[in-house]
Design a protein around this motif. Structure first.
Motif, short mmCIF file in Angstrom:
data_model
loop_
_atom_site.label_atom_id
_atom_site.label_comp_id
_atom_site.label_asym_id
_atom_site.label_seq_id
_atom_site.Cartn_x
_atom_site.Cartn_y
_atom_site.Cartn_z
N GLU A 13 22.80 9.40 39.58
CA GLU A 13 21.84 8.82 38.66
C GLU A 13 22.50 7.76 37.77
OE1 GLU A 13 18.45 9.28 38.55
OE2 GLU A 13 18.88 10.32 40.42
N LEU A 14 23.71 8.03 37.32
CA LEU A 14 24.44 7.04 36.51
C LEU A 14 24.69 5.77 37.31
CD1 LEU A 14 27.00 9.28 34.60
CD2 LEU A 14 25.10 7.98 33.62
N GLN A 15 25.01 5.94 38.58
CA GLN A 15 25.24 4.77 39.43
C GLN A 15 23.96 3.94 39.56
OE1 GLN A 15 26.47 5.62 43.46
NE2 GLN A 15 27.24 3.56 43.75
N LYS A 16 22.82 4.62 39.72
CA LYS A 16 21.55 3.91 39.82
C LYS A 16 21.23 3.17 38.52
CE LYS A 16 19.62 7.15 43.14
NZ LYS A 16 18.62 8.20 43.33
N LEU A 17 21.47 3.84 37.38
CA LEU A 17 21.23 3.19 36.10
C LEU A 17 22.14 1.97 35.94
CD1 LEU A 17 20.83 6.26 33.71
CD2 LEU A 17 19.07 4.61 34.35
N SER A 18 23.37 2.10 36.40
CA SER A 18 24.31 0.99 36.32
C SER A 18 23.82 -0.20 37.15
CB SER A 18 25.69 1.45 36.81
OG SER A 18 26.60 0.40 36.74
N GLN A 19 23.25 0.09 38.30
CA GLN A 19 22.69 -0.97 39.15
C GLN A 19 21.50 -1.65 38.46
OE1 GLN A 19 21.89 1.26 42.70
NE2 GLN A 19 23.95 0.99 43.52
N LEU A 20 20.67 -0.85 37.79
CA LEU A 20 19.54 -1.42 37.06
C LEU A 20 20.03 -2.32 35.93
CD1 LEU A 20 17.16 1.66 36.88
CD2 LEU A 20 16.77 -0.46 38.15
N ARG A 21 21.09 -1.90 35.25
CA ARG A 21 21.65 -2.72 34.18
C ARG A 21 22.24 -4.01 34.75
NH1 ARG A 21 26.66 -0.62 30.68
NH2 ARG A 21 27.45 -0.53 32.78
N ALA A 22 22.98 -3.89 35.85
CA ALA A 22 23.61 -5.06 36.46
C ALA A 22 22.57 -6.07 36.95
CB ALA A 22 24.52 -4.63 37.61
N SER A 23 21.42 -5.58 37.40
CA SER A 23 20.37 -6.47 37.89
C SER A 23 19.50 -7.03 36.77
CB SER A 23 19.50 -5.76 38.93
OG SER A 23 18.75 -4.73 38.31
N GLY A 24 19.74 -6.58 35.54
CA GLY A 24 18.99 -7.10 34.40
C GLY A 24 17.72 -6.35 34.08
N VAL A 25 17.42 -5.29 34.82
CA VAL A 25 16.22 -4.50 34.55
C VAL A 25 16.39 -3.72 33.26
CG1 VAL A 25 14.74 -2.63 35.39
CG2 VAL A 25 15.56 -4.39 36.96
N LEU A 26 17.58 -3.18 33.02
CA LEU A 26 17.88 -2.45 31.79
C LEU A 26 18.88 -3.25 30.95
CD1 LEU A 26 18.47 1.23 33.03
CD2 LEU A 26 16.44 0.31 31.92
N SER A 27 18.65 -3.27 29.65
CA SER A 27 19.63 -3.87 28.74
C SER A 27 20.76 -2.87 28.53
CB SER A 27 18.97 -4.19 27.40
OG SER A 27 18.64 -2.98 26.72
N ASP A 28 21.84 -3.30 27.89
CA ASP A 28 22.95 -2.39 27.61
C ASP A 28 22.48 -1.21 26.76
OD1 ASP A 28 24.76 -3.90 29.07
OD2 ASP A 28 25.54 -4.96 27.32
N SER A 29 21.65 -1.47 25.76
CA SER A 29 21.20 -0.37 24.89
C SER A 29 20.27 0.59 25.65
CB SER A 29 20.52 -0.90 23.63
OG SER A 29 19.37 -1.65 23.96
N GLU A 30 19.42 0.06 26.53
CA GLU A 30 18.55 0.92 27.34
C GLU A 30 19.39 1.77 28.29
OE1 GLU A 30 14.69 -2.07 27.44
OE2 GLU A 30 16.31 -2.32 28.89
N PHE A 31 20.41 1.16 28.89
CA PHE A 31 21.31 1.89 29.76
C PHE A 31 22.00 3.01 28.99
CE2 PHE A 31 25.70 2.58 31.09
CZ PHE A 31 25.53 3.02 32.39
N ASP A 32 22.52 2.68 27.81
CA ASP A 32 23.23 3.68 27.00
C ASP A 32 22.33 4.86 26.64
OD1 ASP A 32 25.57 2.20 27.11
OD2 ASP A 32 25.24 1.27 25.15
N GLU A 33 21.06 4.58 26.31
CA GLU A 33 20.12 5.65 25.97
C GLU A 33 19.85 6.55 27.19
OE1 GLU A 33 17.31 8.14 24.18
OE2 GLU A 33 18.88 6.88 23.34
N GLN A 34 19.62 5.94 28.34
CA GLN A 34 19.35 6.74 29.55
C GLN A 34 20.60 7.53 29.98
OE1 GLN A 34 16.34 7.27 30.78
NE2 GLN A 34 15.63 5.97 29.13
N LYS A 35 21.76 6.93 29.81
CA LYS A 35 23.02 7.60 30.12
C LYS A 35 23.20 8.82 29.22
CE LYS A 35 27.96 6.79 29.67
NZ LYS A 35 28.97 5.78 29.32
N ARG A 36 22.92 8.63 27.93
CA ARG A 36 23.03 9.74 26.97
C ARG A 36 22.10 10.88 27.37
NH1 ARG A 36 20.25 11.86 23.20
NH2 ARG A 36 18.63 10.29 23.21
N ARG A 37 20.89 10.56 27.76
CA ARG A 37 19.92 11.59 28.18
C ARG A 37 20.40 12.33 29.44
NH1 ARG A 37 13.87 10.15 26.77
NH2 ARG A 37 14.23 9.14 24.78
#
Length: 78
Positions: A50-74
């Motif tokens: 799941e972290l890898q998928k979130l990282s891909q979403l961040r890299a593609s610009g779908v998630l911002s750094d702060s959105e990624f950090d929040e989802q990672k924390r969850r």
């Protein structure tokens, strides 16, 4: 501005509400997240996957750094 809930049973019971963002940004985020969700009853996906998928979403610009950090924390709080 858009408000949209993303998640539910397919997200392991995690629901996120996005507010204060333009509707097109909310839709892009929610579509990106939904495309990576595993349907209920499917094979369990590891937190690392799941972290890898979130990282891909961040890299593609779908998630911002702060959105990624929040989802990672969850994810890590599970």
């Amino acid at each position: 501005m858009g408000r949209r809930r993303v998640g539910g049973a397919a997200a392991g019971g995690i629901t996120t509400t996005f507010t204060g963002l333009p509707k097109d940004r909310v839709k892009a985020i929610s579509d990106g997240i939904r495309s990576h969700l595993v349907p209920t009853g499917s094979v369990h996906v590891s937190v690392a996957d799941e972290l890898q998928k979130l990282s891909q979403l961040r890299a593609s610009g779908v998630l911002s750094d702060s959105e990624f950090d929040e989802q990672k924390r969850r994810l890590l709080a599970r």
